[in-house]
Design a protein around this motif. Structure first.
Motif, PDB file in Angstrom:
ATOM      1  N   THR A  65       0.831  -1.207   0.000  1.00 53.06           N
ATOM      2  CA  THR A  65       0.000   0.000   0.000  1.00 53.06           C
ATOM      3  C   THR A  65       0.866   1.257   0.000  1.00 53.06           C
ATOM      4  O   THR A  65       0.580   2.226  -0.717  1.00 53.06           O
ATOM      5  CB  THR A  65      -0.926   0.011   1.235  1.00 53.06           C
ATOM      6  OG1 THR A  65      -1.746  -1.164   1.219  1.00 53.06           O
ATOM      7  CG2 THR A  65      -1.816   1.242   1.234  1.00 53.06           C
ATOM      8  N   ALA A  66       1.949   1.236   0.790  1.00 53.34           N
ATOM      9  CA  ALA A  66       2.850   2.392   0.827  1.00 53.34           C
ATOM     10  C   ALA A  66       3.513   2.610  -0.528  1.00 53.34           C
ATOM     11  O   ALA A  66       3.708   3.767  -0.955  1.00 53.34           O
ATOM     12  CB  ALA A  66       3.910   2.194   1.910  1.00 53.34           C
ATOM     13  N   LEU A  67       3.832   1.531  -1.227  1.00 51.43           N
ATOM     14  CA  LEU A  67       4.450   1.649  -2.547  1.00 51.43           C
ATOM     15  C   LEU A  67       3.479   2.288  -3.535  1.00 51.43           C
ATOM     16  O   LEU A  67       3.878   3.150  -4.335  1.00 51.43           O
ATOM     17  CB  LEU A  67       4.888   0.269  -3.040  1.00 51.43           C
ATOM     18  CG  LEU A  67       5.494   0.203  -4.444  1.00 51.43           C
ATOM     19  CD1 LEU A  67       6.745   1.076  -4.537  1.00 51.43           C
ATOM     20  CD2 LEU A  67       5.813  -1.239  -4.831  1.00 51.43           C
ATOM     21  N   LEU A  68       2.218   1.873  -3.494  1.00 51.62           N
ATOM     22  CA  LEU A  68       1.229   2.481  -4.386  1.00 51.62           C
ATOM     23  C   LEU A  68       1.092   3.977  -4.109  1.00 51.62           C
ATOM     24  O   LEU A  68       0.991   4.791  -5.040  1.00 51.62           O
ATOM     25  CB  LEU A  68      -0.127   1.792  -4.220  1.00 51.62           C
ATOM     26  CG  LEU A  68      -0.293   0.424  -4.881  1.00 51.62           C
ATOM     27  CD1 LEU A  68      -1.710  -0.102  -4.644  1.00 51.62           C
ATOM     28  CD2 LEU A  68      -0.009   0.499  -6.371  1.00 51.62           C
ATOM     29  N   ASP A  69       1.084   4.365  -2.838  1.00 53.33           N
ATOM     30  CA  ASP A  69       0.981   5.785  -2.495  1.00 53.33           C
ATOM     31  C   ASP A  69       2.164   6.565  -3.072  1.00 53.33           C
ATOM     32  O   ASP A  69       1.992   7.678  -3.604  1.00 53.33           O
ATOM     33  CB  ASP A  69       0.927   5.961  -0.974  1.00 53.33           C
ATOM     34  CG  ASP A  69      -0.365   5.416  -0.369  1.00 53.33           C
ATOM     35  OD1 ASP A  69      -1.361   5.301  -1.125  1.00 53.33           O
ATOM     36  OD2 ASP A  69      -0.378   5.102   0.834  1.00 53.33           O
TER      37      ASP A  69
END
Length: 296
Positions: free
Chosen positions: A269-273
């Motif tokens: 999720t952090a990578l997508l952000d």
């Protein structure tokens, strides 16, 4: 006048005159009725271009009354792949082998198949309710992937992985995927990255349940979806193979801790952000940490 008429008769050659008796005697006797050319066997006759042998069942013009409809040869049907209901056995074996292969991969990731242990194809076949052949074929594939090794006359031993091997795989994955993700971060619109959130959420759900096998599958699906945006099928194949190899359990830690799974899923999720924000520094750091700091 009679002499002139006699000369004309001697020089005249009638077209319907019978051949001399001795010539008729020397000629072979011909069969009664008009002569017909010898028939070419149906198997030797080449079909007309664009015409299937099954269409040649009607008598051809010029054959006469004795023309017999041709019966399509069963071998010709098989050669053209049009035998109804005939399914080649290799296709069925491949289907079973594929299912067994996925089941064995799940058992490996889940720790059901213990590193260092030897498993025989007949014993595994009995467990899955199939013959030993598809199991043996699936295990041979796993041997190519490095998950097991062949033990002559005994079966297959689950490979004992070391932390060094896992670190080497992580390094290779980072060398391949980090530059690709940085390039994608510059070019892919934010809306496209947002479409991948359900895949990131699927990894979080599997991690929360502690389902290592389901998490491994969801993890690979997420990374495949990200890399597929590069439009390079060879890259996808290589990256997925490296990813799968990195998921085989280690000797010292055959079962991944629940907390590690949850932290690993949160990085998706952090990578997508970071990709949506086009923050290249964060993208680089997250991907490297994801590979080097994760055991999955």
């Amino acid at each position: 006048m009679e002499q002139g008429a006699a000369r004309e008769r001697t020089t005249e050659t009638p077209s319907s005159a019978s051949p001399p008796a001795d010539a008729a005697h020397d000629r072979p006797t011909a069969p009664a009725g008009p002569a017909r050319p010898a028939r070419v066997p149906d198997q030797a006759r080449s079909p007309e271009p664009g015409r299937h042998p099954e269409q040649d069942t009607a008598p051809r013009p010029g054959r006469g009354r004795d023309a017999v409809p041709e019966v399509p040869d069963a071998r010709a049907q098989h050669a053209h792949g049009e035998t109804v209901g005939l399914v080649p056995r290799p296709v069925r074996r491949h289907s079973v082998r594929g299912q067994i292969l996925e089941a064995l991969r799940t058992a490996l990731v889940g720790g059901e198949l213990v590193p260092g242990e030897v498993y025989s194809a007949p014993a595994l076949a009995e467990r899955f309710g199939v013959s030993a052949t598809p199991v043996r074929e699936a295990m041979q594939r796993l041997a190519v992937e490095g998950a097991v090794e062949v033990v002559p006359n005994r079966g297959f031993r689950v490979t004992e992985r070391t932390p060094r091997e896992l670190a080497e795989l992580a390094e290779i994955r980072a060398l391949i995927e980090v530059p690709v993700m940085l390039r994608l971060a510059r070019t892919v619109p934010a809306a496209r990255w947002a479409e991948l959130r359900p895949l990131a959420e699927a990894t979080a759900t599997a991690a929360a349940r502690g389902d290592r096998a389901r998490y491994a599958e969801a993890d690979r699906a997420f990374h495949r979806a990200v890399l597929s945006l590069a439009g390079n099928q060879q890259l996808l194949a290589v990256a997925d193979d490296l990813h799968r190899r990195s998921q085989w359990p280690l000797i010292s830690a055959p079962t991944l801790r629940h907390g590690v799974l949850v932290a690993d899923a949160a990085e998706h999720t952090a990578l997508l952000d970071a990709l949506i924000a086009q923050d290249l520094t964060v993208v680089r750091a997250l991907v490297r940490e994801h590979f080097t700091g994760s055991e999955c």
